[in-house]
Design an enzyme around this catalytic site. Sequence first.
Site, short mmCIF file in Angstrom:
data_model
loop_
_atom_site.label_atom_id
_atom_site.label_comp_id
_atom_site.label_asym_id
_atom_site.label_seq_id
_atom_site.Cartn_x
_atom_site.Cartn_y
_atom_site.Cartn_z
N ASP A 190 0.91 -1.58 0.15
CA ASP A 190 0.13 -0.30 -0.29
C ASP A 190 0.72 1.19 -0.49
O ASP A 190 1.56 1.74 0.31
CB ASP A 190 -1.25 -0.14 0.99
CG ASP A 190 -1.78 0.98 1.16
OD1 ASP A 190 -3.30 0.93 1.00
OD2 ASP A 190 -1.88 1.80 2.22
N GLU B 87 15.07 -13.96 1.14
CA GLU B 87 15.17 -15.44 2.02
C GLU B 87 13.81 -16.59 1.34
O GLU B 87 13.96 -17.61 2.71
CB GLU B 87 15.11 -14.99 3.46
CG GLU B 87 16.06 -13.40 4.24
CD GLU B 87 15.36 -12.84 5.41
OE1 GLU B 87 14.27 -13.39 5.84
OE2 GLU B 87 15.84 -11.90 5.63
#
Length: 525
Positions: free
Chosen positions: A209, A260
Site C-alpha cells: 500500500d 529469503e
Amino acid sequence: MSPEPTTLPADWWREAVFYQVYIRSFADGNGDGVGDLAGLRGRLTYLRDLGVDALWITPFYPSPMADHGYDVADPRDVEPVFGDLAEFDALLAEAHALGIRVTIDLVPNHSSHDHEWFQAALAAGPGSPERARYLFRDGRGPDGSEPPNNWPSVFGGPAWTRVPDGQWYLHIFAPEQPDLNFADPEVVADLEETMRFWLDRGVDGFRIDVAHGMAKPEGLPDMVPMEDTGLLDDHGPGDHRFDQDGVHVVHRRIRSVLEEYPGRMAVGEVWVSDDERLAQYLRPDELQLAFNFKLLTAEWTPTALRDAIVHSLAAVEGTPAPACWVLSNHDRPRHVTRYGGGELGTRRARAAALLQLALPGAAYLYNGDELGMPDVDLPDEALQDPIWFRSGGTERGRDACRIPVPWSGSEPPYGFSSRADTWLPMPEGWADLTAEAQAARPASMQSLYRAALAFRASSPAFGGEELTWLPAPDGCLAFRRPGGLVCLLNLSGTAVPLPEGTVLLASTDVEGGELPSDAAAWLVA
Ligand code: GLC
C-alpha cells in the site's frame, strides 16, 4: 487443475492473472453483512474455475475501520469481523491445493491510531522514543497553533492533527492513520517482522500500500500548494509527501526479506506517472511489479489507450519487471461506469478485458470485473468512506465501487450474505448480474473472462513479452505478441474488417468478418 504452487516457476507472477478480493465485499461467511475469510474460502472453486492464478486480499487485520482496514491496529493478526488466524491458514492451504497463490496487503506507510505504538506515543509525550516512531512536530506560529507545514491530507483537510500537549502528528491519509517514521530503525524492523510472520505462514507475496510513500524529506518542507489533493494522483516532484528518494532504501529492505523466501513477490501501489521515476521502483533489488495505473486512468479513446500502453511498456523497459495492468480497483470508479455505464459501458468493458488480457505482463482483476459490475450511486446516509466525511460531503468517495458482489438469486443480498442489510446496500435489478446467472449464459461477461483466461493460460499465442504494433484502420489499435496472438480493438465508431487469421475470441459477434465499434477480437494468423 493447475499444479500445486510449489511446482510452478519462481517467477510465476510475471504473467499471472491476479484477482483482487476486497474482503468486505467479496462473500460473507458468517452472516453479519460484511465479507470475510470464511466467505472467500467458500468461493475458492469459483475462482479456480474462473482461471485466476493468484489472489490479492485487501487488509483483514485488526482495525477500527476508519479506512476500512487500511488503518491497521495490529499487522500480525486477523480482525474478528473477518475471521481468525486459523481461518486464514485454512484458506491459504485450500487455495494452494487448488493451485491458487495468495498475496496479501502490507500497509507500511501508516498504522491505525489504535496501534499500541501510537497509544504509547501519545502517552509518552514530546521528545520520547515512542514519539520518534511517528512524525510528531511542534506547530508553527507564536503559540504553535498552526500545522508544522502546508501538506494536505489525501482525504481532505490538513495532514496534521494536534494532540492535547500541543504537538502535531502527520497523517497523509485520515487522522486515524498516523504516518510512521521510516527513519526510525524500529519501524523498519517491525515491517520485516510482519513480512516474515506472513511469509512463514506461506503467503506468496504482498501488495504494498502507498509504496511511493514511507520516506519523508528532511525537515518536512512545505510543498507546492495544490487545490485538490484528489486520491493518490501523482502531483509530481513538488509534492513532498510521495516519491522521495529515501523510499528506495525501504524497498531494498523489503526485497531482501523476500529473497529469503524463494518464489515470493511484491507488487507496489506506486502512483508515479513519470516513466523513469516509476522504473526506479523496479530495479533488480526492489519491487518485482508495480501497478501501472495508466490504463485505469485512460479515457476510452484510441490515442489515450495507445499512449497508456506505450508508456506502461516504456516504464518497464530496461528493468527486470514486466508491465502490470489494472482496469479497476477499490479506489477508483469501475471501468463499466467510466466507459459510459449501461449497455455502452458494458460493451466497452468487454473489449477492454480482451485488451488488458492480451497485453504482455501481469494483470490484476478487481472482484466483480468478471461480472461487469458497475458503480452504484448510494444515498448520502449509506456512504462510509472517510473521504465523504473529511471533504465535508463534497466528495462522495469510493463506496460506489465497493458494493458487495452478487452471487445468486434475484433480490439483495444476492447470496452475498444471509443478512439483507449488507455493509453497503446492494441495489435492486441485479438478478442478471449474479455469478450464478452469468455462469449459465455463454455470452455473459463471466463467460468471456473464463474463455479469455483459459486461452491465456493454454495457448502458445500468448508467448513472449514483446508487443509489436500493427497497421490498423483509423480509430483502431492492433498489436501482435511474439507467440502469434493478434489483438484488434475498434473504437472508430464503425465496423472494420477483421485481419487475416482465425478468431480465438471476440468481445461481440464478428459474423461477416467485421469487428463492430467498441469491440475487440483475438486472432491467430
Ligand atoms: C491505498 C489504498 C486505499 C487506502 C490508502 C490509505 O491507496 O488502496 O484504499 O485508503 O492506501 O491506506
